[in-house]
Scaffold this motif. Structure first.
Motif, short mmCIF file in Angstrom:
data_model
loop_
_atom_site.label_atom_id
_atom_site.label_comp_id
_atom_site.label_asym_id
_atom_site.label_seq_id
_atom_site.Cartn_x
_atom_site.Cartn_y
_atom_site.Cartn_z
N LEU A 74 -7.38 6.32 3.36
CA LEU A 74 -8.03 5.06 2.97
C LEU A 74 -9.33 5.02 3.76
O LEU A 74 -9.32 5.14 4.98
CB LEU A 74 -7.15 3.86 3.35
CG LEU A 74 -7.63 2.48 2.91
CD1 LEU A 74 -7.54 2.33 1.39
CD2 LEU A 74 -6.79 1.38 3.57
N LEU A 113 -2.99 4.79 10.80
CA LEU A 113 -4.05 3.79 10.95
C LEU A 113 -4.93 4.15 12.14
O LEU A 113 -4.42 4.53 13.20
CB LEU A 113 -3.42 2.40 11.16
CG LEU A 113 -4.40 1.25 11.43
CD1 LEU A 113 -5.28 0.96 10.21
CD2 LEU A 113 -3.64 -0.01 11.84
N HIS A 160 -13.23 0.58 6.46
CA HIS A 160 -13.63 -0.73 5.92
C HIS A 160 -13.30 -1.80 6.94
O HIS A 160 -12.53 -1.57 7.88
CB HIS A 160 -12.87 -1.03 4.62
CG HIS A 160 -11.40 -1.20 4.83
ND1 HIS A 160 -10.55 -0.12 5.00
CD2 HIS A 160 -10.63 -2.30 4.98
CE1 HIS A 160 -9.33 -0.56 5.21
NE2 HIS A 160 -9.34 -1.88 5.21
N GLN A 212 0.87 -1.17 0.00
CA GLN A 212 0.00 0.00 0.00
C GLN A 212 0.91 1.22 0.00
O GLN A 212 1.71 1.40 0.93
CB GLN A 212 -0.87 0.04 1.27
CG GLN A 212 -1.94 -1.02 1.34
CD GLN A 212 -3.20 -0.67 0.54
OE1 GLN A 212 -3.15 0.16 -0.36
NE2 GLN A 212 -4.29 -1.32 0.85
N VAL A 220 -7.37 4.85 7.24
CA VAL A 220 -6.07 5.53 7.36
C VAL A 220 -6.29 7.03 7.12
O VAL A 220 -6.95 7.42 6.16
CB VAL A 220 -5.04 4.97 6.34
CG1 VAL A 220 -3.70 5.69 6.49
CG2 VAL A 220 -4.85 3.47 6.53
N PRO A 225 0.47 -5.02 4.24
CA PRO A 225 -0.29 -6.11 4.87
C PRO A 225 -0.02 -7.44 4.17
O PRO A 225 0.18 -7.47 2.95
CB PRO A 225 -1.75 -5.69 4.68
CG PRO A 225 -1.77 -4.64 3.61
CD PRO A 225 -0.38 -4.14 3.41
N TYR A 281 0.67 5.21 -0.01
CA TYR A 281 -0.19 6.39 0.12
C TYR A 281 0.62 7.58 -0.36
O TYR A 281 1.70 7.88 0.18
CB TYR A 281 -0.60 6.58 1.58
CG TYR A 281 -1.36 5.38 2.11
CD1 TYR A 281 -2.74 5.30 2.01
CD2 TYR A 281 -0.68 4.31 2.68
CE1 TYR A 281 -3.43 4.20 2.48
CE2 TYR A 281 -1.36 3.19 3.16
CZ TYR A 281 -2.74 3.14 3.05
OH TYR A 281 -3.42 2.03 3.51
N ARG A 304 3.41 7.42 2.54
CA ARG A 304 3.43 6.36 3.55
C ARG A 304 3.37 5.01 2.85
O ARG A 304 2.67 4.88 1.84
CB ARG A 304 2.23 6.50 4.48
CG ARG A 304 2.04 5.33 5.44
CD ARG A 304 0.87 5.58 6.39
NE ARG A 304 0.75 4.56 7.40
CZ ARG A 304 -0.12 3.55 7.35
NH1 ARG A 304 -0.95 3.42 6.33
NH2 ARG A 304 -0.16 2.66 8.31
N HIS A 337 -11.73 -0.02 10.22
CA HIS A 337 -10.52 0.79 10.36
C HIS A 337 -10.34 1.64 9.10
O HIS A 337 -11.00 1.42 8.09
CB HIS A 337 -9.29 -0.10 10.62
CG HIS A 337 -9.10 -1.21 9.64
ND1 HIS A 337 -9.87 -2.36 9.64
CD2 HIS A 337 -8.23 -1.37 8.60
CE1 HIS A 337 -9.49 -3.17 8.66
NE2 HIS A 337 -8.50 -2.58 8.01
N PHE A 370 -2.23 -10.63 3.88
CA PHE A 370 -3.53 -11.24 4.17
C PHE A 370 -3.36 -12.76 4.10
O PHE A 370 -2.87 -13.28 3.10
CB PHE A 370 -4.58 -10.79 3.14
CG PHE A 370 -4.79 -9.29 3.11
CD1 PHE A 370 -5.58 -8.66 4.06
CD2 PHE A 370 -4.18 -8.51 2.13
CE1 PHE A 370 -5.77 -7.27 4.04
CE2 PHE A 370 -4.37 -7.12 2.10
CZ PHE A 370 -5.16 -6.50 3.05
N SER A 384 2.60 0.88 3.72
CA SER A 384 2.30 -0.20 4.65
C SER A 384 2.24 -1.48 3.83
O SER A 384 2.00 -1.43 2.61
CB SER A 384 0.97 0.04 5.39
OG SER A 384 -0.11 -0.23 4.54
N LEU A 430 -0.21 -6.74 9.46
CA LEU A 430 0.07 -5.44 8.86
C LEU A 430 1.41 -4.89 9.37
O LEU A 430 1.61 -4.77 10.58
CB LEU A 430 -1.05 -4.45 9.19
CG LEU A 430 -0.82 -3.02 8.71
CD1 LEU A 430 -1.00 -2.91 7.20
CD2 LEU A 430 -1.75 -2.05 9.42
N ASP A 461 -11.67 -5.78 6.89
CA ASP A 461 -10.99 -6.69 5.97
C ASP A 461 -11.90 -7.90 5.78
O ASP A 461 -12.57 -8.33 6.71
CB ASP A 461 -9.63 -7.11 6.54
CG ASP A 461 -8.64 -5.95 6.53
OD1 ASP A 461 -8.98 -4.87 5.99
OD2 ASP A 461 -7.53 -6.11 7.09
O1 LIG Z 1 -2.24 0.98 5.59
C1 LIG Z 1 -2.77 0.62 6.63
O2 LIG Z 1 -2.32 0.91 7.75
C2 LIG Z 1 -4.03 -0.21 6.58
C3 LIG Z 1 -4.25 -0.90 5.27
C4 LIG Z 1 -5.54 -1.66 5.26
O3 LIG Z 1 -6.38 -1.48 6.09
C5 LIG Z 1 -5.77 -2.66 4.21
O4 LIG Z 1 -4.97 -2.77 3.27
O5 LIG Z 1 -6.78 -3.38 4.31
#
Ligand SMILES: O=C(O)CCC(=O)C(=O)O
Ligand SMILES: [Fe+2]
Length: 336
Positions: free
Chosen positions: A204, A224, A207, A190, A268, A287, A192, A283, A266, A289, A285, A216, A209
């Motif tokens: 973001l 977040l 939502h 991800q 962002v 994740p 940003y 930024r 959650h 999954f 991140s 994450l 997951d």
């Molecule tokens: O970037 C984040 O901290 C959260 C990302 C997220 O919630 C997601 O990819 O489902």
């Protein structure tokens, strides 16, 4: 040990010994309590090595620095079935929540800001899927970094499932049998975008997951935010914690555990301390999954239902359910 500075519990899983260790029940009840109350926890003692984490962040930055054309050549599928590949800013709308559908979902999806670009790394049975993967000569070490890091993430995922099984009063190996044909992992970059912005600016949309467990990894920027049921459903900040993975429960694991574990909303946002002179830094991140083998039938797990707590959900094919939700991330253009 809970930490006063952070809104989410910090749980150390290093000592867990598959139900045989003297601390195992304490670890299990803390994790189940955290996932029941919050749907999120910071996990320490996880065993994912720092050099592997640094490796994927470095590769993520290199990937996102490729020319736009090179990224567009790896454009993600939008049918919800095969989502690996690149989504340009505004293309994937990670906005839906489990209950939302129809007009409400449409409104949210079309109104969402396009502040992030995403790359879902295709790894099948521990090997890189060459389709929509950057070429080795373009990004040396990219696939290797994501494979070796996500191998370690999968170990953590399995350990967490064993802890959860014990904490819910089941056999510690309860979830193992659903992974015999492989553990599905979807590492996702991800990114940003930075730019002129105010504190609190949405990056973001909110939502839940839709999968099982999300591991994450966040860079140091933060942003977040997680809904806190005990605080009138306000969003509270969940900044990165040194040496911890931020882990959350997705819709499918919540369903599997008859709603005992919560899949929490959650989002962002731009944290106030990150915006300097009106400029918000980019930024990253990452994740990972994780979930059971393809086409696992998710039926309420024993021990989570009974005469006083009926099954809340009928059995469902987990893969189909997730694909249905994923398809909604890519709004279709209306026919002219
Ligand atoms: O970037 C984040 O901290 C959260 C990302 C997220 O919630 C997601 O990819 O489902
Ligand atoms: Fe999420």
């Amino acid at each position: 040990m809970p930490h006063a500075t952070y809104a989410l519990p910090i749980i150390d899983v290093e000592d867990f010994k598959d139900g045989l260790g003297e601390n195992d029940r304490t670890i299990a009840s803390s994790l189940v309590a955290a996932f029941h109350d919050r749907g999120f926890a910071y996990i320490t003692g996880h065993g994912v090595t720092q050099d592997k984490i640094d490796g994927v962040f470095e590769q993520a930055r290199r990937f996102m620095s490729l020319p736009t054309q090179a990224k567009m050549a790896l454009l993600a599928g939008t049918d919800g079935v095969d989502t690996k590949g690149y989504s340009y800013p505004g293309m994937a709308k990670v906005t839906q929540n489990a209950e939302m559908d129809g007009a409400d979902l449409d409104k949210l999806v079309h109104g969402a800001p396009g502040m992030n670009e995403t790359f879902r790394v295709g790894i099948v049975n521990g090997k890189s899927d060459p389709e929509r993967m950057p070429k080795e000569e373009d990004l040396p070490g990219f696939a290797e970094a994501f494979i070796t890091w996500s191998d370690e993430c999968v170990q953590v995922y399995h350990r967490l499932l064993r802890i959860i099984a014990l904490g819910l009063g089941s056999d510690v190996t309860y979830f193992d049998r659903f992974h015999l044909a492989g553990t599905v992992r979807t590492p996702t970059i991800q990114h940003y975008l930075g730019g002129v912005a105010q504190a609190g600016h949405g990056r973001l949309n909110e939502h839940t997951d839709y999968g099982y467990l999300t591991l994450l990894f966040q860079d140091s920027v933060g942003g977040l935010e997680v809904v806190d049921a005990a605080k009138n459903n306000e969003f509270v900040r969940a900044p990165p914690v040194d040496k911890a993975i931020t882990v959350n429960v997705g819709d499918m694991l919540s369903r599997w555990t008859n709603g005992i574990l919560k899949s929490t909303m959650h989002r962002v946002s731009a944290p106030p301390d990150a915006v300097k002179d009106g400029v918000l830094p980019e930024r990253y991140s990452i994740p990972c999954f994780c979930g059971p083998s393809p086409n696992t039938i998710v039926d309420t797990m024993p021990g989570t239902y009974g005469p006083n707590r009926p099954k809340l959900y009928p059995p469902v094919n987990g893969t189909e359910h997730i694909q249905m939700r994923q398809a909604k991330m890519y709004p279709k253009k209306k026919a002219q």
